[in-house]
Design a protein around this motif. Structure first.
Motif, PDB file in Angstrom:
ATOM      1  N   ALA A 120      12.353   8.082  -5.810  1.00 51.80           N
ATOM      2  CA  ALA A 120      12.845   6.600  -5.325  1.00 51.80           C
ATOM      3  C   ALA A 120      13.475   6.756  -3.871  1.00 51.80           C
ATOM      4  CB  ALA A 120      13.876   5.987  -6.428  1.00 51.80           C
ATOM      5  N   PHE A 121      14.222   7.621  -3.672  1.00 51.41           N
ATOM      6  CA  PHE A 121      14.916   7.588  -2.425  1.00 51.41           C
ATOM      7  C   PHE A 121      13.809   7.929  -1.304  1.00 51.41           C
ATOM      8  CE2 PHE A 121      17.154   9.765   1.126  1.00 51.41           C
ATOM      9  CZ  PHE A 121      17.882   8.736   1.438  1.00 51.41           C
ATOM     10  N   ILE A 122      13.029   9.030  -1.773  1.00 52.40           N
ATOM     11  CA  ILE A 122      12.033   9.352  -0.529  1.00 52.40           C
ATOM     12  C   ILE A 122      10.940   8.088  -0.467  1.00 52.40           C
ATOM     13  CG2 ILE A 122      10.064  11.015  -0.075  1.00 52.40           C
ATOM     14  CD1 ILE A 122      12.944  12.044  -0.005  1.00 52.40           C
ATOM     15  N   GLN A 123      10.568   7.436  -1.684  1.00 51.34           N
ATOM     16  CA  GLN A 123       9.557   6.264  -1.459  1.00 51.34           C
ATOM     17  C   GLN A 123      10.311   5.453  -0.589  1.00 51.34           C
ATOM     18  OE1 GLN A 123       7.719   5.433  -4.971  1.00 51.34           O
ATOM     19  NE2 GLN A 123       7.387   3.080  -4.423  1.00 51.34           N
ATOM     20  N   LEU A 134       0.923  -1.234  -0.084  1.00 50.55           N
ATOM     21  CA  LEU A 134      -0.059  -0.016   0.104  1.00 50.55           C
ATOM     22  C   LEU A 134       0.919   1.319  -0.059  1.00 50.55           C
ATOM     23  CD1 LEU A 134      -2.791   1.290   0.297  1.00 50.55           C
ATOM     24  CD2 LEU A 134      -2.554   1.150   2.591  1.00 50.55           C
ATOM     25  N   CYS A 135       1.861   1.267   0.631  1.00 53.48           N
ATOM     26  CA  CYS A 135       2.965   2.431   0.918  1.00 53.48           C
ATOM     27  C   CYS A 135       3.525   2.686  -0.504  1.00 53.48           C
ATOM     28  CB  CYS A 135       4.061   2.051   2.013  1.00 53.48           C
ATOM     29  SG  CYS A 135       3.343   2.216   3.702  1.00 53.48           S
ATOM     30  N   LEU A 136       3.977   1.549  -1.152  1.00 56.44           N
ATOM     31  CA  LEU A 136       4.341   1.724  -2.349  1.00 56.44           C
ATOM     32  C   LEU A 136       3.705   2.381  -3.520  1.00 56.44           C
ATOM     33  CD1 LEU A 136       6.560  -1.598  -2.433  1.00 56.44           C
ATOM     34  CD2 LEU A 136       7.452   0.426  -2.111  1.00 56.44           C
ATOM     35  N   PHE A 137       2.464   1.720  -3.427  1.00 55.36           N
ATOM     36  CA  PHE A 137       1.246   2.105  -4.417  1.00 55.36           C
ATOM     37  C   PHE A 137       1.075   3.697  -4.140  1.00 55.36           C
ATOM     38  CE2 PHE A 137      -3.347   3.085  -5.255  1.00 55.36           C
ATOM     39  CZ  PHE A 137      -3.217   2.629  -6.545  1.00 55.36           C
ATOM     40  N   CYS A 138       1.056   3.995  -2.852  1.00 55.66           N
ATOM     41  CA  CYS A 138       0.861   5.536  -2.713  1.00 55.66           C
ATOM     42  C   CYS A 138       1.758   6.253  -3.092  1.00 55.66           C
ATOM     43  CB  CYS A 138       0.477   5.635  -1.075  1.00 55.66           C
ATOM     44  SG  CYS A 138      -0.787   5.008  -0.606  1.00 55.66           S
ATOM     45  N   LEU A 185       1.771   9.560  -5.778  1.00 55.08           N
ATOM     46  CA  LEU A 185       2.054  10.566  -5.638  1.00 55.08           C
ATOM     47  C   LEU A 185       3.234  10.997  -6.083  1.00 55.08           C
ATOM     48  CD1 LEU A 185       1.043  10.607  -1.792  1.00 55.08           C
ATOM     49  CD2 LEU A 185      -0.012  11.718  -3.522  1.00 55.08           C
ATOM     50  N   GLU A 186       3.847  10.108  -6.955  1.00 51.41           N
ATOM     51  CA  GLU A 186       5.247  10.279  -7.770  1.00 51.41           C
ATOM     52  C   GLU A 186       6.381  10.870  -6.795  1.00 51.41           C
ATOM     53  OE1 GLU A 186       4.291  13.034 -10.837  1.00 51.41           O
ATOM     54  OE2 GLU A 186       2.861  11.769 -12.036  1.00 51.41           O
TER      55      GLU A 186
END
Length: 258
Positions: free
Chosen positions: A164-167, A152-156, A160-161
């Protein structure tokens, strides 16, 4: 033979492979074989870096033609790498025309993943790692829950674009958060360390590290160094996120910190 169409076919094949996680030397080799089918090819040069592709073709009696393409995003999809290799082999073996090969590559590029299976795959992977690390069946079930929350976190983050590091950081914070919440609810029966470690395994840059080593051994030192840095930043983002999550939420939900 249409030189422009041949170039487009080679560049499209290289772009799909590079975006799907192929090593740079494999991309260069595939593109070189495609361009080599040009009539009276005198000079063929292909240079692939992590963020771009450059190719040059000179035919006898003609001026050389060069094309440079920027590749902004990369991921992991080894099935696409295999399919591009198969299309390339069939074309070079004269089982396909250049028009057919280009159309097949366009169709392959346009294919979409079945996103509904992504959370299930991540949850299953987390549960499997838990058992491999010595956890119990109850820990595996809890890791599957954490894995679903990670999906779910990866999808959000994708919607939200996020960078990659922030994700990586935010997803790791999410893993720490849900693991600590489950520990606070369940208590002693849950091995939080194993569950948390297992849940971050889908984020670990195993493919980047492997490709970094392979590119370096092939003599592609620029790509090897770039992939090594990419893997280091990804690992640093995961560690930072887990550290932040534990520092904040363990003091809120767990008495004594852990």
């Amino acid at each position: 033979m249409d030189t422009q169409l041949l170039f487009d076919t080679a560049m499209l094949a290289g772009e799909i492979m590079l975006c799907s996680g192929a090593e740079t030397y494999r991309v260069e080799d595939t593109m070189h074989h495609i361009l080599k089918t040009a009539d009276d090819a005198e000079i063929i040069e292909v240079l692939v870096l992590m963020t771009g592709i450059s190719a040059t073709l000179k035919r006898t009696g003609e001026m050389p033609v060069s094309i440079v393409k920027r590749v902004a995003s990369r991921g992991t999809n080894l099935s696409r790498v295999v399919e591009v290799n198969e299309i390339s082999r069939r074309y070079c073996g004269q089982y396909l025309t250049v028009e057919q090969a280009y159309d097949m590559l366009l169709e392959l590029k346009g294919e979409k993943h079945n996103g509904s299976l992504h959370p299930i795959a991540i949850a299953g992977a987390c549960a499997g790692f838990t058992l491999m690390f010595g956890g119990r069946l109850t820990d595996a079930a809890l890791a599957a829950v954490v894995g679903a929350f990670l999906a779910l976190c990866l999808f959000c983050g994708k919607k939200l674009e996020f960078h990659a590091f922030i994700q990586d950081v935010t997803s790791s914070v999410g893993v720490a958060f849900i693991s600590i919440v489950l520990k606070a609810i369940i208590g002693t029966p849950m091995n939080m360390d194993i569950v948390m470690i297992s849940a971050i395994m889908p984020l670990v840059p195993g493919m980047a590290i492997t490709n970094a080593v392979r590119d370096t051994l092939q003599g592609d030192y620029i790509s090897g160094a770039a992939r090594t840095l990419e893997a280091f930043l990804k690992a640093a983002g995961i560690a930072l996120g887990i550290g932040i999550g534990i520092a904040i939420f363990s003091n809120i939900f767990l008495k004594g910190g852990r």
